[in-house]
Scaffold this motif. Structure first.
Motif, PDB file in Angstrom:
ATOM      1  N   ASN A  29       0.862  -1.186   0.000  1.00  0.00           N
ATOM      2  CA  ASN A  29       0.000   0.000   0.000  1.00  0.00           C
ATOM      3  C   ASN A  29       0.894   1.231   0.000  1.00  0.00           C
ATOM      4  O   ASN A  29       1.706   1.397   0.903  1.00  0.00           O
ATOM      5  N   SER A  30       0.732   2.081  -0.997  1.00  0.00           N
ATOM      6  CA  SER A  30       1.642   3.224  -1.136  1.00  0.00           C
ATOM      7  C   SER A  30       1.504   4.233   0.005  1.00  0.00           C
ATOM      8  O   SER A  30       2.504   4.837   0.412  1.00  0.00           O
ATOM      9  N   ASP A  31       0.301   4.416   0.539  1.00  0.00           N
ATOM     10  CA  ASP A  31       0.134   5.351   1.659  1.00  0.00           C
ATOM     11  C   ASP A  31       0.845   4.839   2.909  1.00  0.00           C
ATOM     12  O   ASP A  31       1.541   5.595   3.590  1.00  0.00           O
ATOM     13  N   ASP A  32       0.676   3.565   3.207  1.00  0.00           N
ATOM     14  CA  ASP A  32       1.359   2.976   4.361  1.00  0.00           C
ATOM     15  C   ASP A  32       2.871   2.986   4.162  1.00  0.00           C
ATOM     16  O   ASP A  32       3.627   3.251   5.099  1.00  0.00           O
ATOM     17  N   ALA A  33       3.308   2.691   2.948  1.00  0.00           N
ATOM     18  CA  ALA A  33       4.745   2.695   2.650  1.00  0.00           C
ATOM     19  C   ALA A  33       5.330   4.086   2.843  1.00  0.00           C
ATOM     20  O   ALA A  33       6.422   4.243   3.404  1.00  0.00           O
ATOM     21  N   GLU A  34       4.601   5.094   2.424  1.00  0.00           N
ATOM     22  CA  GLU A  34       5.052   6.478   2.614  1.00  0.00           C
ATOM     23  C   GLU A  34       5.130   6.821   4.098  1.00  0.00           C
ATOM     24  O   GLU A  34       6.092   7.458   4.549  1.00  0.00           O
ATOM     25  N   ASP A  35       4.134   6.411   4.864  1.00  0.00           N
ATOM     26  CA  ASP A  35       4.135   6.661   6.317  1.00  0.00           C
ATOM     27  C   ASP A  35       5.339   6.014   6.995  1.00  0.00           C
ATOM     28  O   ASP A  35       6.008   6.639   7.822  1.00  0.00           O
ATOM     29  N   VAL A  36       5.616   4.767   6.651  1.00  0.00           N
ATOM     30  CA  VAL A  36       6.744   4.051   7.254  1.00  0.00           C
ATOM     31  C   VAL A  36       8.067   4.712   6.849  1.00  0.00           C
ATOM     32  O   VAL A  36       8.966   4.872   7.679  1.00  0.00           O
ATOM     33  N   THR A  40      10.750   6.334   9.405  1.00  0.00           N
ATOM     34  CA  THR A  40      12.164   5.949   9.415  1.00  0.00           C
ATOM     35  C   THR A  40      13.060   7.175   9.330  1.00  0.00           C
ATOM     36  O   THR A  40      14.030   7.309  10.089  1.00  0.00           O
ATOM     37  N   LEU A  41      12.737   8.082   8.429  1.00  0.00           N
ATOM     38  CA  LEU A  41      13.559   9.283   8.257  1.00  0.00           C
ATOM     39  C   LEU A  41      13.518  10.166   9.503  1.00  0.00           C
ATOM     40  O   LEU A  41      14.537  10.762   9.883  1.00  0.00           O
ATOM     41  N   LEU A  42      12.371  10.221  10.134  1.00  0.00           N
ATOM     42  CA  LEU A  42      12.257  10.990  11.374  1.00  0.00           C
ATOM     43  C   LEU A  42      13.120  10.370  12.471  1.00  0.00           C
ATOM     44  O   LEU A  42      13.818  11.078  13.211  1.00  0.00           O
ATOM     45  N   LYS A  43      13.115   9.060  12.564  1.00  0.00           N
ATOM     46  CA  LYS A  43      13.949   8.371  13.554  1.00  0.00           C
ATOM     47  C   LYS A  43      15.432   8.600  13.256  1.00  0.00           C
ATOM     48  O   LYS A  43      16.229   8.811  14.171  1.00  0.00           O
ATOM     49  N   LEU A  44      15.796   8.552  11.990  1.00  0.00           N
ATOM     50  CA  LEU A  44      17.188   8.821  11.626  1.00  0.00           C
ATOM     51  C   LEU A  44      17.594  10.240  12.009  1.00  0.00           C
ATOM     52  O   LEU A  44      18.696  10.468  12.508  1.00  0.00           O
ATOM     53  N   TRP A  45      16.704  11.184  11.760  1.00  0.00           N
ATOM     54  CA  TRP A  45      17.004  12.575  12.107  1.00  0.00           C
ATOM     55  C   TRP A  45      17.211  12.723  13.612  1.00  0.00           C
ATOM     56  O   TRP A  45      18.129  13.397  14.066  1.00  0.00           O
ATOM     57  N   SER A  46      16.375  12.050  14.387  1.00  0.00           N
ATOM     58  CA  SER A  46      16.484  12.170  15.843  1.00  0.00           C
ATOM     59  C   SER A  46      17.765  11.525  16.373  1.00  0.00           C
ATOM     60  O   SER A  46      18.233  11.892  17.451  1.00  0.00           O
TER      61      SER A  46
END
Length: 81
Positions: A29-36, A40-46
């Motif tokens: 699902n492209s919406d779920d894939a985008e959310d994940v 991930t990017l937010l976790k990497l930033w933190s």
């Protein structure tokens, strides 16, 4: 040493398509894939101050994406009451 914002943006623009493709393969699902991918990017930033400790930021991000996908799939199968 902390990764600067510009360096982070360059790295993210390079690995983001790989993360999105992997998440889409797992979730279908492209919406779920985008959310994940965004999560991930937010976790990497933190954790950007610790990214130098890892041999490959991309490998870390791919592992994080896989685990987030599994968590999402597990929650869909076994929702909390």
């Amino acid at each position: 040493m902390k990764m600067e914002q510009k360096d982070f943006e360059i790295e993210v623009s390079r690995i983001r398509p790989h993360l999105l493709q992997q998440a889409l393969r797992y979730l279908g699902n492209s919406d779920d894939a985008e959310d994940v991918t965004q999560e991930t990017l937010l976790k990497l930033w933190s954790m950007r101050q610790q990214l130098e400790q890892y041999h490959s930021t991309e490998a870390l991000a791919i592992t994080m994406t896989k685990h987030l996908c599994f968590n999402r799939l597990r929650t869909a199968v076994y929702p909390m009451c």
